[in-house]
Write an enzyme that holds these catalytic residues in place. Structure first.
Site, short mmCIF file in Angstrom:
data_model
loop_
_atom_site.label_atom_id
_atom_site.label_comp_id
_atom_site.label_asym_id
_atom_site.label_seq_id
_atom_site.Cartn_x
_atom_site.Cartn_y
_atom_site.Cartn_z
N LYS A 1 -29.51 51.97 48.81
CA LYS A 1 -28.42 52.24 49.77
C LYS A 1 -27.24 52.80 48.98
O LYS A 1 -27.10 52.53 47.78
CB LYS A 1 -27.98 50.94 50.44
CG LYS A 1 -29.00 50.31 51.35
CD LYS A 1 -28.45 50.29 52.79
CE LYS A 1 -29.47 49.82 53.78
NZ LYS A 1 -29.68 48.37 53.72
N HIS B 1 -20.83 52.11 48.77
CA HIS B 1 -19.82 52.59 49.72
C HIS B 1 -18.43 52.02 49.44
O HIS B 1 -18.23 51.31 48.45
CB HIS B 1 -20.27 52.29 51.15
CG HIS B 1 -20.57 50.84 51.40
ND1 HIS B 1 -19.60 49.88 51.44
CD2 HIS B 1 -21.75 50.20 51.60
CE1 HIS B 1 -20.14 48.72 51.66
NE2 HIS B 1 -21.46 48.88 51.76
N HIS C 1 -18.10 48.28 48.80
CA HIS C 1 -18.51 47.88 47.45
C HIS C 1 -17.44 48.25 46.41
O HIS C 1 -17.32 47.61 45.38
CB HIS C 1 -19.85 48.50 47.07
CG HIS C 1 -20.99 47.88 47.81
ND1 HIS C 1 -21.88 48.62 48.55
CD2 HIS C 1 -21.36 46.59 47.95
CE1 HIS C 1 -22.76 47.79 49.10
NE2 HIS C 1 -22.47 46.56 48.76
N1 ARG Z 1 -25.63 42.77 48.11
C1 ARG Z 1 -24.70 42.10 48.96
C2 ARG Z 1 -23.99 43.12 49.85
O1 ARG Z 1 -23.99 44.30 49.59
C3 ARG Z 1 -23.65 41.33 48.20
C4 ARG Z 1 -24.15 40.22 47.31
C5 ARG Z 1 -23.09 39.19 47.02
N2 ARG Z 1 -23.49 38.18 46.10
C6 ARG Z 1 -24.30 37.16 46.39
N3 ARG Z 1 -24.57 36.29 45.43
N4 ARG Z 1 -24.80 36.98 47.58
O2 ARG Z 1 -23.42 42.73 50.85
#
Ligand code: ARG
Length: 565
Positions: free
Chosen positions: A122, A125, A128
């Site tokens: 993905k 964005h 992030h």
């Molecule tokens: N990959 C997830 C997202 O883009 C965020 C992960 C955050 N960290 C975790 N330990 N869950 O929303």
């Protein structure tokens, strides 16, 4: 200095302790009202006397120390006028050292910060971008306090979506397109999968089967997945490189895939797992929370399962005193659930050492941002656009710079402008994205602070043989703009403490603007490059210190500096 006044007051007021006095103590807007003012309204309630009377009584009691020039009562206020030269000497003596603002509070302690964490296949964005810059700034802030910090990128690289992607790739994809277009092509395939699955639901079963293959270690499934992973990580790393940011661990969700069985076993042993529609959950109704899903009805683990495994792994591996999670606020429930489950597993520490750091949205307003396939916005494109906008401004403002210098400055200032805009507002608030504001050299912006830094550099560069020193004439620094600047300098260590305490980089960003503004007033009102050596050395020393703190502040935000721009 402020602390000294606080101590002075609280030792003369039985009713208030240091913290209460500090909260009440004000910095008056006008020099006639002194450098610090203490209002007695609050005390009037407790002491049942007129505030004017209390102010008079307290000021009578105080024995004036050397660093205070005079104390005046005006109405309900006790106003303190600092002995300017002593104040200046004290501030300069401590702030002239490079380690001003560094602490050892965190010595021998570890903080894990889980941030950035984009999803494989993905795009990276704007959301992030926020977790990335907030997390990176918290890393800098806690390092400055002496903590060992583990920067963890919890990539979204495992889950049923990869089963879907494999099906889509096998049906409608080809190697060349993925190689050429990377994430953009993977996203196209993913969208295509959903369109097709609407028409033919057997595709969903196929996708589940492929993810199941991944979970049991099937070679072909893992090979395709790993390929998508590598392509994505390479693109993410390009964005990190542009921002000059690094991680200690790229341990995404897949890293914990072999640990989830143990999590399930442990939950079972603690009698926490219950069945619900064939799925396994932890019931959290007692805590007013939706249940935490652990295993889907097809037996596959999910996001929360891997997060529980991750907490256990990190506690064991890093023995953290705190583990911070920087994500959008929409994940609040998820983290409350995970933290609660950890607690129910008998981990007392989970209560105050697992901390979710939420942030608001980036609102794009009417801004046109460049997009790639499917109207998707990539953080990388935003950063590149900022660089090119800043390049234009620099070309115009400073045509004498070499092409190389312009390039370098545009990159650092451009990237910095986006980071600064993100960090200037309280993290929980939404940030608005307006090019005109972000890249402006005036106002509360990154370029403004960086420009002030470059101005300090240029002033010092043009003075031959200058060396910062504490052997200077402090009486030169008694005008209002000098005193104000010294007060800002004096604040720096407390700013860092407050930012850490509230997990709030905006405290530092706002400070950087305040310091830059104070310096620019000082600079407008005082000539620095004068013939009189005493005056010149004194003002240059203040410039030298300001320059270093501006640089340190920007560094705490993850932003670089340039000498010319
Ligand atoms: N990959 C997830 C997202 O883009 C965020 C992960 C955050 N960290 C975790 N330990 N869950 O929303």
């Amino acid at each position: 200095m402020k602390e000294k006044i606080v101590n002075l007051l609280s030792s003369n007021i039985d009713e208030l302790d240091n913290d209460q006095v500090r909260e009440l103590l004000e910095q008056p807007p006008k020099p006639e009202l002194g450098d610090y003012a203490f209002p007695c309204f609050r005390l009037a309630k407790v002491m049942r006397k007129a505030p004017q009377m209390i102010a008079a009584e307290i000021s009578e009691k105080i024995e004036k120390p050397d660093f205070v020039e005079r104390i005046e009562v005006q109405g309900a206020y006790i106003n303190f006028f600092l002995a300017k030269d002593m104040f200046a000497k004290e501030v300069i003596t401590k702030s002239i050292n490079d380690d001003f603002g560094s602490f050892e509070i965190g010595k021998d302690k570890t903080i894990c910060i889980d941030y950035s964490s984009p999803n494989v296949a993905k795009n990276f964005h704007v959301g992030h971008l926020r977790t990335t810059v907030i997390g990176n700034s918290l890393y800098k802030i806690f390092s400055k306090l002496g903590y060992n910090v583990e920067r963890i990128n919890h990539l979204g690289d495992w889950g049923t979506q990869f089963g879907k992607l494999i099906v889509a790739y096998k049906n409608w994809g080809n190697e060349e397109a993925v190689k050429e277009k990377g994430i953009e092509e993977l996203m196209r395939l993913y969208v295509l999968f959903h369109d097709e699955a609407d028409k033919d639901s057997s595709l969903e079963d196929e996708a589940r089967a492929w993810f199941h293959k991944m979970e049991i270690g099937d070679e072909e499934a893992l090979k395709i997945w790993k390929w998508f992973f590598d392509i994505s990580l390479e693109e993410f790393k390009r964005t990190y490189k542009l921002m000059n940011m690094e991680f200690d661990h790229f341990t995404g969700e897949s890293f914990y895939r072999d640990m989830t069985d143990d999590v399930v076993k442990e939950l079972e042993e603690h009698g926490l797992l219950t069945e619900s529609d064939g799925a396994k959950i932890v019931d959290l109704s007692e805590y007013d929370m939706a249940p935490c899903l652990i295993l889907k009805n097809d037996g596959s683990s999910i996001y929360a399962t891997r997060d529980i495994a991750a907490v256990e792994y990190r506690k064991k591996t890093y023995n953290f005193s705190k583990c911070l999670y920087v994500t959008g606020q929409e994940q609040k429930l998820h983290f409350s659930q995970v933290f609660k489950v950890m607690e129910l597993l008998g981990n007392e520490w989970a209560k105050d050492s697992l901390i979710h750091i939420p942030y608001g949205l980036v609102s794009l307003g009417g801004e046109k941002l460049s997009t790639r396939g499917g109207n998707v916005i990539y953080a990388e494109d935003i950063l590149k656009e900022a660089i090119s906008k800043i390049k234009e401004i620099i070309d115009e403002k400073n045509p004498d710079l070499s092409a190389e210098e312009k390039e370098e400055a545009a990159k650092i200032v451009g990237v910095g402008s986006v980071i600064f805009n993100d960090l200037y507002n309280q993290r929980i608030k939404d940030v608005s994205f307006k090019w005109e504001h972000i890249t402006s050299f005036e106002g509360e912006t990154g370029p403004y602070v960086q420009y002030t830094y470059a101005r300090c550099s240029s002033i010092l560069r043009n003075i031959e043989g200058f060396k910062p020193s504490t052997d200077i004439d402090y009486s030169v620094l008694s005008d209002a703009s000098s005193v104000d600047l010294l007060k800002e300098i004096d604040r720096f260590p407390n700013v860092i403490l407050e930012a850490a305490d509230r997990y709030e980089p905006s405290v530092v960003a706002r400070y950087a603007v305040d310091l830059a503004q104070a310096f620019n007033r000082f600079y407008t009102e005082n000539r620095i490059a004068v013939d009189d050596e005493n005056i010149r050395n004194t003002r240059c020393t203040v410039t030298y210190i300001t320059r270093r703190i501006l640089k340190d502040s920007l560094d705490l935000l993850g932003i670089g500096c340039v000498e010319r721009m």
